[in-house]
Design a protein around this motif. Structure first.
Motif, PDB file in Angstrom:
ATOM      1  N   ARG A  73     -11.156  -1.844  -7.844  1.00 36.38           N
ATOM      2  CA  ARG A  73     -12.492  -1.250  -7.793  1.00 36.38           C
ATOM      3  C   ARG A  73     -12.909  -0.978  -6.349  1.00 36.38           C
ATOM      4  NH1 ARG A  73     -15.781  -2.242 -12.409  1.00 36.38           N
ATOM      5  NH2 ARG A  73     -17.613  -2.583 -11.113  1.00 36.38           N
ATOM      6  N   ILE A  74     -12.581  -1.916  -5.464  1.00 40.77           N
ATOM      7  CA  ILE A  74     -12.912  -1.728  -4.054  1.00 40.77           C
ATOM      8  C   ILE A  74     -12.142  -0.551  -3.482  1.00 40.77           C
ATOM      9  CG2 ILE A  74     -12.677  -2.786  -1.766  1.00 40.77           C
ATOM     10  CD1 ILE A  74     -13.292  -5.495  -3.162  1.00 40.77           C
ATOM     11  N   ALA A  75     -10.847  -0.463  -3.821  1.00 33.42           N
ATOM     12  CA  ALA A  75     -10.041   0.657  -3.335  1.00 33.42           C
ATOM     13  C   ALA A  75     -10.575   1.981  -3.847  1.00 33.42           C
ATOM     14  CB  ALA A  75      -8.581   0.459  -3.757  1.00 33.42           C
ATOM     15  N   ASP A  76     -10.925   2.034  -5.133  1.00 35.98           N
ATOM     16  CA  ASP A  76     -11.448   3.266  -5.705  1.00 35.98           C
ATOM     17  C   ASP A  76     -12.813   3.612  -5.118  1.00 35.98           C
ATOM     18  OD1 ASP A  76      -9.238   3.650  -7.306  1.00 35.98           O
ATOM     19  OD2 ASP A  76     -10.119   2.679  -9.065  1.00 35.98           O
ATOM     20  N   GLY A  77     -13.690   2.598  -4.994  1.00 33.59           N
ATOM     21  CA  GLY A  77     -15.029   2.841  -4.466  1.00 33.59           C
ATOM     22  C   GLY A  77     -15.028   3.309  -3.020  1.00 33.59           C
ATOM     23  N   CYS A  78     -14.027   2.878  -2.260  1.00 36.26           N
ATOM     24  CA  CYS A  78     -13.914   3.284  -0.852  1.00 36.26           C
ATOM     25  C   CYS A  78     -13.091   4.563  -0.693  1.00 36.26           C
ATOM     26  CB  CYS A  78     -13.273   2.158  -0.030  1.00 36.26           C
ATOM     27  SG  CYS A  78     -14.302   0.682   0.144  1.00 36.26           S
ATOM     28  N   GLY A  79     -12.535   5.075  -1.803  1.00 34.97           N
ATOM     29  CA  GLY A  79     -11.694   6.266  -1.692  1.00 34.97           C
ATOM     30  C   GLY A  79     -10.453   6.019  -0.863  1.00 34.97           C
ATOM     31  N   MET A  80      -9.833   4.862  -1.061  1.00 33.43           N
ATOM     32  CA  MET A  80      -8.722   4.418  -0.229  1.00 33.43           C
ATOM     33  C   MET A  80      -7.470   5.266  -0.486  1.00 33.43           C
ATOM     34  SD  MET A  80      -7.467   0.428   0.062  1.00 33.43           S
ATOM     35  CE  MET A  80      -9.155  -0.144   0.319  1.00 33.43           C
ATOM     36  N   PRO A  81      -6.826   5.801   0.559  1.00 27.39           N
ATOM     37  CA  PRO A  81      -5.595   6.574   0.357  1.00 27.39           C
ATOM     38  C   PRO A  81      -4.439   5.667  -0.042  1.00 27.39           C
ATOM     39  CG  PRO A  81      -6.041   6.321   2.696  1.00 27.39           C
ATOM     40  CD  PRO A  81      -7.241   5.767   1.980  1.00 27.39           C
ATOM     41  N   ASP A  82      -3.365   6.285  -0.535  1.00 23.41           N
ATOM     42  CA  ASP A  82      -2.241   5.517  -1.075  1.00 23.41           C
ATOM     43  C   ASP A  82      -1.620   4.564  -0.069  1.00 23.41           C
ATOM     44  OD1 ASP A  82      -2.441   6.448  -3.608  1.00 23.41           O
ATOM     45  OD2 ASP A  82      -0.786   7.876  -3.487  1.00 23.41           O
ATOM     46  N   GLU A  83      -1.470   4.998   1.160  1.00 20.78           N
ATOM     47  CA  GLU A  83      -0.848   4.127   2.169  1.00 20.78           C
ATOM     48  C   GLU A  83      -1.657   2.856   2.348  1.00 20.78           C
ATOM     49  OE1 GLU A  83       0.648   4.228   6.835  1.00 20.78           O
ATOM     50  OE2 GLU A  83      -0.225   6.014   5.922  1.00 20.78           O
ATOM     51  N   SER A  84      -2.983   2.996   2.374  1.00 16.47           N
ATOM     52  CA  SER A  84      -3.846   1.831   2.533  1.00 16.47           C
ATOM     53  C   SER A  84      -3.824   0.962   1.281  1.00 16.47           C
ATOM     54  CB  SER A  84      -5.271   2.277   2.844  1.00 16.47           C
ATOM     55  OG  SER A  84      -5.317   3.004   4.058  1.00 16.47           O
ATOM     56  N   ARG A  85      -3.774   1.608   0.125  1.00 11.75           N
ATOM     57  CA  ARG A  85      -3.682   0.850  -1.125  1.00 11.75           C
ATOM     58  C   ARG A  85      -2.433  -0.026  -1.138  1.00 11.75           C
ATOM     59  NH1 ARG A  85      -6.413   2.265  -5.719  1.00 11.75           N
ATOM     60  NH2 ARG A  85      -4.605   1.603  -6.927  1.00 11.75           N
ATOM     61  N   MET A  86      -1.319   0.540  -0.717  1.00 12.17           N
ATOM     62  CA  MET A  86      -0.069  -0.221  -0.706  1.00 12.17           C
ATOM     63  C   MET A  86      -0.112  -1.338   0.317  1.00 12.17           C
ATOM     64  SD  MET A  86       2.878   2.650  -1.448  1.00 12.17           S
ATOM     65  CE  MET A  86       2.336   3.840  -0.221  1.00 12.17           C
ATOM     66  N   THR A  87      -0.772  -1.109   1.445  1.00 15.50           N
ATOM     67  CA  THR A  87      -0.942  -2.174   2.436  1.00 15.50           C
ATOM     68  C   THR A  87      -1.733  -3.335   1.846  1.00 15.50           C
ATOM     69  OG1 THR A  87      -0.915  -0.538   4.212  1.00 15.50           O
ATOM     70  CG2 THR A  87      -1.798  -2.723   4.743  1.00 15.50           C
ATOM     71  N   LEU A  88      -2.694  -2.988   0.976  1.00 14.64           N
ATOM     72  CA  LEU A  88      -3.509  -4.008   0.316  1.00 14.64           C
ATOM     73  C   LEU A  88      -2.745  -4.692  -0.810  1.00 14.64           C
ATOM     74  CD1 LEU A  88      -6.407  -5.236   0.278  1.00 14.64           C
ATOM     75  CD2 LEU A  88      -7.053  -3.389  -1.297  1.00 14.64           C
ATOM     76  N   GLY A  89      -1.601  -4.125  -1.184  1.00 14.15           N
ATOM     77  CA  GLY A  89      -0.794  -4.704  -2.241  1.00 14.15           C
ATOM     78  C   GLY A  89      -1.042  -4.089  -3.599  1.00 14.15           C
ATOM     79  N   LEU A  90      -1.647  -2.888  -3.614  1.00 15.85           N
ATOM     80  CA  LEU A  90      -1.929  -2.194  -4.865  1.00 15.85           C
ATOM     81  C   LEU A  90      -0.955  -1.035  -5.045  1.00 15.85           C
ATOM     82  CD1 LEU A  90      -5.830  -1.991  -4.630  1.00 15.85           C
ATOM     83  CD2 LEU A  90      -4.465  -3.728  -5.805  1.00 15.85           C
ATOM     84  N   ALA A  91      -0.781  -0.631  -6.303  1.00 15.17           N
ATOM     85  CA  ALA A  91       0.081   0.513  -6.581  1.00 15.17           C
ATOM     86  C   ALA A  91      -0.586   1.790  -6.080  1.00 15.17           C
ATOM     87  CB  ALA A  91       0.352   0.619  -8.085  1.00 15.17           C
ATOM     88  N   PRO A  92       0.207   2.744  -5.622  1.00 13.03           N
ATOM     89  CA  PRO A  92      -0.379   4.002  -5.153  1.00 13.03           C
ATOM     90  C   PRO A  92      -0.864   4.852  -6.310  1.00 13.03           C
ATOM     91  CG  PRO A  92       1.994   4.168  -5.152  1.00 13.03           C
ATOM     92  CD  PRO A  92       1.674   2.733  -5.504  1.00 13.03           C
ATOM     93  N   ARG A  93      -1.787   5.746  -6.000  1.00 14.26           N
ATOM     94  CA  ARG A  93      -2.177   6.779  -6.948  1.00 14.26           C
ATOM     95  C   ARG A  93      -1.285   7.979  -6.654  1.00 14.26           C
ATOM     96  NH1 ARG A  93      -5.458   4.323 -10.589  1.00 14.26           N
ATOM     97  NH2 ARG A  93      -7.273   3.344  -9.647  1.00 14.26           N
ATOM     98  N   GLN A  94      -0.575   8.451  -7.630  1.00 11.46           N
ATOM     99  CA  GLN A  94       0.329   9.579  -7.373  1.00 11.46           C
ATOM    100  C   GLN A  94      -0.435  10.809  -6.936  1.00 11.46           C
ATOM    101  OE1 GLN A  94       2.443   9.960 -11.020  1.00 11.46           O
ATOM    102  NE2 GLN A  94       3.688   8.133 -10.679  1.00 11.46           N
TER     103      GLN A  94
END
Length: 473
Positions: A73-94
């Motif tokens: 939710r935090i990643a989505d709410g912040c509009g986090m790009p895939d590279e940052s999502r993966m750094t956070l340990g989340l799966a990327p959005r294709q």
């Protein structure tokens, strides 16, 4: 649909401090850096990511966030790009969805959310059930945000056909297991209607966590069984969301409904998907997010049409009409109500799903009454509210709503004695319920009667309401 996402410059994600905070999963540091570089307040950050401001404050002060669902939710709410999502340990959005990429001029989005696997959906739902059973604070601090409904609604329409839900587990799952879930759901739904959402909500959550999760994660099932299993679980998850909504736990209800929609998508159950979208619309309109209510109702209508269930189309039209009414759009409301009435008249009810039994002439009359009351057309509202009382007596909570609605309309028409008589009946039923919404209906009646409190009958009812409800929400 209203979007509450933060607008964070793309280059900010490449800053050394941001990358370090993401790598350490230090959300407090991330929030502090976002606030410093964008000027966003804790309230603004909380609105974007769906958390109470007080909880955001505790995160900033050092509380750790470990829930994958909350991190998503935090990643989505912040509009986090895939590279940052993966750094956070989340799966990327294709294909990452960013609100600032939406083409609002043409009413469409230039990019869409990526597909998730059915196992991702199960993991996320199971984590929610576990957290709810353990009463984790992060769930209690979640707030409703219209933006949170954007991604699952888009995913419902745009995601490709999900992979078949099949796995080789150590426990065979068969039709008896699915039948048991459906029987439990029917029982809990009956209790919900009779006693309110708070009566059995904890039992539903425990059943999902302790009994359903092992079936999903450890079970052995083929694609046909997997699809039926997920459909049954989606229905029960939707009920859990409805119970939370009835108890005014709106952020938590939103999360349950979102997971229910994802599960229904994997199960390819368009009818249940339409019902869940309609429930989302109901909640959004109740909370005053009328534009979102209209959007979700229209999504429900399209889905119901695809499912070939005419009565569901009528329900979606009613939800849209109510959102128009609350937004004071009288022409749109009138048009949609007329369409709903015509649609219900030609509906064949013989093949209705079990969970749609509540939608009948009385329910339709109640929604008409709500619409006309919102438009301050009280004589018409009174006629429909009175008609709504010709209802199935098993729906105790619904009758409490309808009685309170009629009494409130009578108070607005300047008939406080009649309102007090009907209101007393509504209060009697409400005291038997665990329902924040029912209490809200009676409190709204009380406010509408205050101008007439010098009259003995009115003063007596107002005193009874305070004595019976006290500090109840």
């Amino acid at each position: 649909m209203l979007l509450d996402h933060l607008r964070i410059p793309d280059d900010l994600w490449s800053h050394k401090e941001i990358r370090a905070a993401l790598a350490a999963r230090d959300i407090g540091a991330l929030f502090r850096l976002v606030a410093r570089h964008t000027g966003a307040s804790q309230t603004r950050i909380g609105a974007a990511v769906g958390l109470e401001q007080g909880y955001v404050s505790r995160i900033v002060a050092g509380r750790r966030v470990t829930s994958i669902d909350v991190l998503e939710r935090i990643a989505d709410g912040c509009g986090m790009p895939d590279e940052s999502r993966m750094t956070l340990g989340l799966a990327p959005r294709q294909r990452s969805y960013r609100p600032d990429m939406a083409d609002h001029r043409h009413g469409r989005h230039s990019d869409l959310p990526a597909n998730r696997s059915w196992r991702d959906d199960i993991r996320a739902a199971a984590q929610l059930w576990e957290g709810d059973v353990n009463r984790r604070e992060v769930l209690r601090q979640t707030v409703f945000s219209s933006a949170v409904y954007t991604l699952p609604a888009l995913r419902w329409f745009t995601a490709t056909t999900p992979q078949p839900a099949a796995q080789e587990g150590r426990r065979t799952v068969g039709q008896p297991d699915i039948d048991t879930i459906r029987e439990m759901t029917a029982t809990y739904r009956r209790l919900d209607n009779q006693y309110g959402g708070g009566h059995a909500r904890d039992n539903v959550t425990r059943y999902l966590h302790h009994e359903v999760t092992p079936l999903l994660t450890e079970g052995r099932y083929d694609p046909a069984t997997g699809r039926k299993l997920l459909a049954a679980v989606a229905e029960l998850t939707q009920l859990a969301g409805w119970q939370a909504y009835d108890m005014a736990e709106h952020g938590l209800a939103q999360r349950y409904l979102t997971h229910a929609l994802d599960l229904a998508r994997t199960a390819a159950d368009a009818g249940l998907g339409a019902e869940i979208l309609a429930a989302m619309s109901h909640q959004a309109t109740y909370l005053g997010h009328t534009a979102t209510g209209v959007d979700l109702a229209r999504a429900a209508r399209q889905t119901a049409h695809r499912a070939g269930i005419t009565v569901l189309t009528a329900e979606a039209l009613v939800m849209e009409a109510h959102a128009h009414a609350v937004a004071h759009d009288e022409p749109a409301c009138a048009t949609t109500l007329h369409q709903a009435e015509q649609t219900l008249d030609r509906a064949d009810r013989s093949g209705d799903p079990q969970w749609l039994g509540y939608f009948d002439e009385a329910y339709l009359s109640a929604k008409f009454g709500h619409c006309f009351a919102a438009l301050a057309q009280y004589r018409q509202a009174e006629r429909f509210a009175a008609r709504s009382l010709r209802m199935d007596e098993r729906y105790v909570r619904g009758k409490a709503f309808n009685l309170a609605l009629l009494a409130t309309i009578q108070a607005r028409l300047g008939e406080p004695e009649r309102a007090s008589i009907i209101g007393a009946q509504a209060l009697t039923l409400t005291t038997q319920l665990k329902s924040a919404r029912a209490v809200g209906y009676v409190r709204n009646l009380q406010r509408n009667l205050m101008a007439h409190r010098r009259r003995p009958a009115v003063r007596h009812l107002i005193t009874r309401i305070d004595a019976a409800l006290g500090q109840r929400r």
